[in-house]
Design a protein around this motif. Structure first.
Motif, PDB file in Angstrom:
ATOM      1  N   MET A 184       6.583   2.914  -2.015  1.00 34.27           N
ATOM      2  CA  MET A 184       6.848   4.052  -2.697  1.00 34.27           C
ATOM      3  C   MET A 184       7.498   5.094  -1.894  1.00 34.27           C
ATOM      4  SD  MET A 184       5.701   2.389  -5.131  1.00 34.27           S
ATOM      5  CE  MET A 184       5.592   3.515  -6.750  1.00 34.27           C
ATOM      6  N   GLY A 185       7.529   4.892  -0.734  1.00 32.36           N
ATOM      7  CA  GLY A 185       8.471   6.223   0.116  1.00 32.36           C
ATOM      8  C   GLY A 185       7.533   7.561   0.102  1.00 32.36           C
ATOM      9  N   LYS A 186       6.160   7.222  -0.211  1.00 34.93           N
ATOM     10  CA  LYS A 186       5.132   8.646   0.080  1.00 34.93           C
ATOM     11  C   LYS A 186       3.684   8.105   0.268  1.00 34.93           C
ATOM     12  CE  LYS A 186       4.884   8.917  -5.015  1.00 34.93           C
ATOM     13  NZ  LYS A 186       5.115   9.937  -6.129  1.00 34.93           N
ATOM     14  N   ALA A 187       3.138   8.794   1.292  1.00 38.59           N
ATOM     15  CA  ALA A 187       1.720   8.367   1.313  1.00 38.59           C
ATOM     16  C   ALA A 187       0.839   9.206   0.185  1.00 38.59           C
ATOM     17  CB  ALA A 187       1.208   9.271   2.952  1.00 38.59           C
ATOM     18  N   PHE A 188      -0.450   8.486   0.175  1.00 36.30           N
ATOM     19  CA  PHE A 188      -1.391   8.790  -0.780  1.00 36.30           C
ATOM     20  C   PHE A 188      -2.568   9.793  -0.235  1.00 36.30           C
ATOM     21  CE2 PHE A 188      -2.851   4.762   0.307  1.00 36.30           C
ATOM     22  CZ  PHE A 188      -4.208   4.786   0.710  1.00 36.30           C
ATOM     23  N   ARG A 189      -2.447  10.054   1.081  1.00 36.90           N
ATOM     24  CA  ARG A 189      -3.606  10.922   1.519  1.00 36.90           C
ATOM     25  C   ARG A 189      -2.870  12.299   2.117  1.00 36.90           C
ATOM     26  NH1 ARG A 189      -7.255   7.387   5.416  1.00 36.90           N
ATOM     27  NH2 ARG A 189      -5.309   6.506   6.045  1.00 36.90           N
ATOM     28  N   THR A 190      -1.490  12.458   2.199  1.00 40.78           N
ATOM     29  CA  THR A 190      -1.335  13.596   2.775  1.00 40.78           C
ATOM     30  C   THR A 190       0.297  13.771   2.487  1.00 40.78           C
ATOM     31  OG1 THR A 190      -0.437  14.636   5.153  1.00 40.78           O
ATOM     32  CG2 THR A 190      -0.293  12.239   4.934  1.00 40.78           C
ATOM     33  N   ARG A 191       0.736  15.116   2.307  1.00 41.31           N
ATOM     34  CA  ARG A 191       2.377  15.196   2.028  1.00 41.31           C
ATOM     35  C   ARG A 191       2.884  15.436   3.587  1.00 41.31           C
ATOM     36  NH1 ARG A 191       1.848  19.443  -3.218  1.00 41.31           N
ATOM     37  NH2 ARG A 191       0.788  18.014  -4.444  1.00 41.31           N
ATOM     38  N   LYS A 192       2.441  15.397   4.706  1.00 46.85           N
ATOM     39  CA  LYS A 192       3.094  15.694   5.800  1.00 46.85           C
ATOM     40  C   LYS A 192       3.294  14.379   6.653  1.00 46.85           C
ATOM     41  CE  LYS A 192       0.706  20.385   6.453  1.00 46.85           C
ATOM     42  NZ  LYS A 192      -0.236  21.127   7.240  1.00 46.85           N
ATOM     43  N   GLU A 193       4.500  14.035   6.780  1.00 46.77           N
ATOM     44  CA  GLU A 193       4.797  12.764   7.321  1.00 46.77           C
ATOM     45  C   GLU A 193       4.432  12.626   8.768  1.00 46.77           C
ATOM     46  OE1 GLU A 193       8.820  11.725   6.226  1.00 46.77           O
ATOM     47  OE2 GLU A 193       8.424  10.978   4.456  1.00 46.77           O
ATOM     48  N   ALA A 194       4.400  13.846   9.364  1.00 49.92           N
ATOM     49  CA  ALA A 194       4.044  13.939  10.967  1.00 49.92           C
ATOM     50  C   ALA A 194       2.655  13.327  11.130  1.00 49.92           C
ATOM     51  CB  ALA A 194       4.169  15.200  11.418  1.00 49.92           C
ATOM     52  N   GLU A 195       1.595  13.359   9.953  1.00 50.00           N
ATOM     53  CA  GLU A 195       0.413  13.021  10.309  1.00 50.00           C
ATOM     54  C   GLU A 195       0.395  11.408  10.294  1.00 50.00           C
ATOM     55  OE1 GLU A 195      -1.851  14.963   7.224  1.00 50.00           O
ATOM     56  OE2 GLU A 195      -1.651  17.117   8.208  1.00 50.00           O
ATOM     57  N   LEU A 196       1.249  10.854   9.680  1.00 49.26           N
ATOM     58  CA  LEU A 196       1.259   9.398   9.523  1.00 49.26           C
ATOM     59  C   LEU A 196       1.637   8.731  10.773  1.00 49.26           C
ATOM     60  CD1 LEU A 196       3.192   8.986   6.079  1.00 49.26           C
ATOM     61  CD2 LEU A 196       0.845   9.069   6.583  1.00 49.26           C
ATOM     62  N   ILE A 197       2.383   9.508  11.923  1.00 46.70           N
ATOM     63  CA  ILE A 197       2.830   9.098  13.257  1.00 46.70           C
ATOM     64  C   ILE A 197       1.521   9.076  14.097  1.00 46.70           C
ATOM     65  CG2 ILE A 197       4.483   9.195  15.053  1.00 46.70           C
ATOM     66  CD1 ILE A 197       6.168  10.521  12.852  1.00 46.70           C
TER      67      ILE A 197
END
Length: 368
Positions: free
Chosen positions: A48-61
């Protein structure tokens, strides 16, 4: 549609893992904070191109890493595709690749992998305020009807402009001259939204009722009636009729809007109820009943998407079994037989007669 395998690098607590999946049920086992939900989030982000627990992509790394990479092998419409997403820790934009070819936006890969997600936060769809239910509606309709997304974006822009006029008109009274134009266009686009929402909720309600009755062993009936502007006597009426009725309602609120400097009426206030056998879930439903109803809504969303898209979206169920009685747990584990399903679970004794079991511990994956 199915996700055959995924490779995850530097995403959340995963360093470098690979996992192949069953085309049916995939039961993801492990204790808390080991990475079960992170695996679902990786799949959801890839799709979907987006996370479901954060809006900050940096937190996914992963902490200390310069990038994260997700790569999935997907089968759909009797073809295989490779979908890859690369995220960067700095300001560099993410990169998307479909079958090795770089794409500019996620819109170019829409439909390659579609997911329907249930997570504990989705209980708020039925327990929280109307804005949460409108987001649920907008997301479901956006998957099926691109024109709805276009209309919603226009409505939002007009609403923001009209709201600004109402706020600023005390300092600039001349703004009132253009206010009727914005109100008229708001009703034109609002009528389109209401028409879409009424038909979607009707179809969603029929499917959700069917799933909930199966879930509850036929003991409970779920209803989700649509609530819109009071002058709308029939939300299934032609769009022009809806527009006229919206204009009538707006006219009756014109003075109140000027005095409050707010847009007080329109489909931005829409809502739907959720009731079991006529009793409000928000007021009277148990945790188990609310969870069952929320899951039923998600299964209904998936069913409607399958009808429209010709393929069944991948179903992601995070922490779905807690607070369900044994009969409802059995329905989740053994009766959802169509399409590909991922279910996270903390209880190692949980068994499913279908698919495979995947164990996660400290960001590592082992297959059974």
């Amino acid at each position: 549609m199915r996700l055959d395998s995924v490779r995850i690098e530097n995403f959340r607590n995963y360093s470098d893992v690979y996992c192949a999946f069953d085309p049916g049920v995939n039961l993801i086992l492990g204790e808390n904070a080991q990475g079960k939900t992170n695996l679902l989030e990786a799949i959801h982000y890839l799709a979907m191109g987006k996370a479901f627990r954060t809006r900050k992509e940096a937190e996914l790394i992963r902490f200390g890493a310069e990038f994260a990479q997700l790569e999935g092998l997907i089968t759909g419409q009797e073809r295989q595709h490779t979908l890859k997403t690369v995220l960067f820790s700095g300001r560099k934009s993410r990169q998307l690749y479909l079958n090795g070819v770089k794409k500019k936006t996620h819109a170019e890969v829409n439909g390659i992998l579609t997911t329907i997600l249930f997570c504990p936060e989705d209980l708020m769809i039925l327990k929280s305020g109307s804005s949460v239910r409108r987001r649920f509606l907008d997301h479901g309709l956006g998957i099926l009807r691109p024109r709805y997304d276009t209309a919603l974006a226009e409505y939002t822009r007009i609403l923001e402009s009209k709201s600004k006029i109402l706020r600023d008109r005390f300092q600039e009274p001349s703004l009132l001259q253009i206010l009727p134009d914005y109100s008229r266009r708001l009703c034109q686009v609002g009528a389109i939204l209401i028409s879409y929402r009424a038909r979607y909720l009707q179809a969603l309600g029929e499917e959700a009722t069917r799933f909930h009755q199966a879930f509850s062993g036929g003991r409970e009936t779920l209803e989700i009636p649509y609530r819109t502007v009071s002058t709308i006597t029939d939300p299934f009426a032609p769009v022009q009729v809806l527009e006229d009725q919206l204009l009538a309602h707006l006219a009756s609120h014109e003075r109140a809007e000027l005095e409050s400097a707010q847009c007080l009426t329109g489909p931005h206030k829409d809502d739907f109820d959720a009731a079991l056998d006529g009793l409000s879930l928000k007021s009277f439903g148990s945790q188990g009943q609310t969870r069952t109803a929320a899951i039923s809504l998600k299964l209904a969303q998936r069913e409607l998407a399958q009808r429209e898209l010709g393929e069944e979206p991948v179903l992601l169920l995070d922490d779905v079994l807690s607070e369900l009685d044994p009969g409802r747990q059995d329905f989740v584990l053994n009766q959802i037989r169509s399409g590909q399903v991922f279910i996270t679970c903390c209880e190692p004794e949980r068994l499913t007669r279908l698919g495979k079991r995947i164990r996660i511990h400290g960001g590592t994956i082992s297959e059974e």
